[in-house]
Write a protein that holds these residues in place. Structure first.
Motif: not given
Length: 572
Positions: A174, A231, A239
């Motif tokens: 991420k 996510a 997200t």
């Protein structure tokens, strides 16, 4: 120097030889079984030859395992040394053999990059430093390598079905996506979170592009899509939604501003020196010695920014879409426009006789040999005075990826021809058929060739759903046969009019669904080792209670498959 992993397992060559002799019959039988399964596929010879021959790279000095078991790769190898160290992210991006045949080793590459090769802001060096944990001083972040790693993480997670593994790596992955807009990113990739890469973008052609282009923004879009899926699986719905929105905005921009009606171009004013101003204080690659960004990228003689693509036709302009389709993601680009771009690449970049084409760079094909060059400027498209590096060269791995993309879009004749162009150059008469050369021998990028096996068999996979599937693109006579491997087990599949046989030859896996080219509304009967199994067909997928599959097991499906509609391999 360092020890190889095998030095931690055996005391020396004598012990290895003794073990090999003891296990000879088992090893020889397994090797023969793999060979026969792969070469028994009803795929064009050039595709099989490319896929199989380049597996030799995995047993060459291009690769090594560190003492902790970490898989490590050079780009290629020289007679006495490795060529371009560090498991180079943008070169190893292309290869597809390791993740599908030895997925545990591929996963170690993801683990090592995210654990040892990324800074606090999320920037990932495209070369891994050794020893592991050494200071990050190898190379700058590389757009195709950094975002390609996110797409590959998604692939490797789907192959393994291991949510705990993803959970460990997800925060780092991420962060690597968020680096695109991080304030400490000196390359200013996408500070406005537009879904488009605007800044300075290092890449596998060893220099940098400035401004929007489909090639590298495509990797960004693919990473946003793969990241959104991961996510969501990690419980981060906000997200996932935000990244999908960014990807959609970026996709619209690419289609509206970068597609010229025939192919995708780079948006840049080559005569505007001010494009370089935001990077005058940023670090240069350690391989570009001395000077400023202006010294490196501004041609005072031509009054142009150097090493750019401009309105050129690039072989890799939709390569991120090739990745996405292999991994089961939605297409990165508009399918119709991507197909048009691929046809344009074929028209402008494919050279029937490389000997008729001026190439001042490295020569990987000569005389009447064919190939696909990296970049071309069709008539009417202004050519930069100093264009993107290696423009006139043929990189085998890029050619295979382009050929695979053609196959994905149903351009079978052209796709097979692309594979054949490379393998004709390595037919054993002029060059070693087990050593494709780029920057060194046994070059890792050539393992992109494994994509032909995956694409022509229409192989789909998802270990979470305990699913594999086949939607072949061709037949041999009135049958289709192929090798398959889902990273846990491997075997063969045979499809003919009215029946399908899935055979397990090695490993173990569980299946709860099997994708097949079933006509709408068709019914199917399933047996496991000849015992009937209750199954329901829905939208081309056969669903059933999970079955453990071991070597020797056979699944058989009776259904009205229409094989005759497929292209015959003999015509390719």
């Amino acid at each position: 120097s360092w020890k190889n992993w095998y030095a931690t397992q055996w005391s020396g060559a004598a012990e290895i030889a003794s073990e090999v002799l003891r296990e000879w019959d088992r090893l020889a039988a397994a090797t023969t079984m793999f060979r026969d399964a792969l070469y028994g596929s009803s795929l064009p010879h050039a595709v099989l030859d490319a896929a199989a021959a380049n597996l030799s790279i995995l047993k060459s000095p291009t690769t090594a395992r560190l003492t902790d078991g970490t898989f490590y790769g050079f780009e290629g190898c020289h007679p006495t040394a490795g060529s371009c160290e560090g498991s180079c992210t943008h070169v190893w991006n292309y290869q597809q053999a390791l993740p599908f045949l030895f997925p545990a080793l591929e996963r170690k590459m993801r683990e090592t990059d995210y654990a040892h090769n990324m800074d606090a802001a999320g920037g990932m060096s495209f070369r891994l430093g050794l020893p592991l944990g050494a200071e990050l001083s190898t190379e700058r972040p590389c757009a195709d390598g950094q975002f390609g790693n996110v797409m590959k993480l998604y692939r490797d997670w789907k192959l393994s079905g291991d949510d705990d593994w993803l959970r460990r790596l997800w925060p780092l992955a991420k962060r690597s996506v968020e680096y695109a807009w991080h304030p400490d990113n000196p390359d200013r990739w996408d500070p406005q979170r537009s879904g488009v890469l605007w800044g300075r973008q290092h890449h596998t052609l060893d220099m940098e592009l400035f401004g929007p282009n489909a090639w590298l923004t495509g990797f960004y879009l693919g990473a946003l899509a793969a990241g959104a899926a991961m996510a969501e699986a990690m419980g981060e719905a906000d997200t996932a939604a935000a990244w999908r929105g960014m990807a959609e905005r970026g996709r619209r921009f690419v289609d509206e501003h970068l597609f010229n009606g025939a192919y995708y171009v780079q948006q840049i004013d080559l005569a505007d020196r001010r494009v370089l101003d935001p990077y005058k204080g940023a670090d240069l690659s350690r391989r570009l010695m001395g000077g400023t960004v202006y010294d490196q990228y501004w041609s005072e003689e031509h009054k142009e920014i150097k090493y750019q693509l401009g309105e050129g036709c690039l072989i890799d302009q939709v390569v991120a879409d090739w990745h996405a389709r292999l991994y089961g993601l939605a297409p990165v680009f508009d399918p119709a426009r991507a197909a048009t771009a691929l046809r344009s690449i074929w028209r402008h970049n494919f050279k029937e006789r490389l000997g008729d084409f001026y190439n001042p760079c490295r020569v990987f094909g000569v005389y009447d040999e064919s190939g696909i060059v990296i970049a071309a400027w069709p008539e009417g498209a202004p050519r930069p005075a100093v264009p993107v590096p290696y423009a006139q060269e043929t990189f085998h791995g890029m050619e295979y990826a382009f050929g695979g993309a053609l196959l994905q879009h149903g351009m079978l004749h052209e796709g097979v021809r692309a594979f054949r162009a490379v393998r004709d150059r390595y037919d054993g008469a002029n060059r070693n058929p087990w050593n494709e050369i780029e920057c060194g021998s046994n070059y890792a990028r050539s393992m992109a060739s494994w994509c032909g096996v995956l694409t022509l068999s229409g192989f789909g996979f998802d270990a979470h759903r305990r699913h594999i599937g086949f939607d072949p693109l061709l037949r041999e006579g009135l049958a289709f046969r192929a090798f398959w491997c889902n990273g846990q087990a491997w075997g063969t599949v045979a499809l003919q009019h009215g029946s399908c046989e899935l055979r397990v030859l090695g490993g173990e896996t569980q299946l709860a669904s099997l994708g097949l080219p079933l006509p709408d509304g068709a019914t199917a009967a399933l047996t496991h080792n000849r015992a009937p199994v209750a199954a329901a067909a829905r939208q081309g997928v056969l669903h059933f209670d999970a079955l453990p599959l071991r070597p020797g097991d056979v699944l058989e499906v009776a259904a009205p498959f229409d094989i005759a509609r497929l292209a015959d391999v003999a015509t390719l």
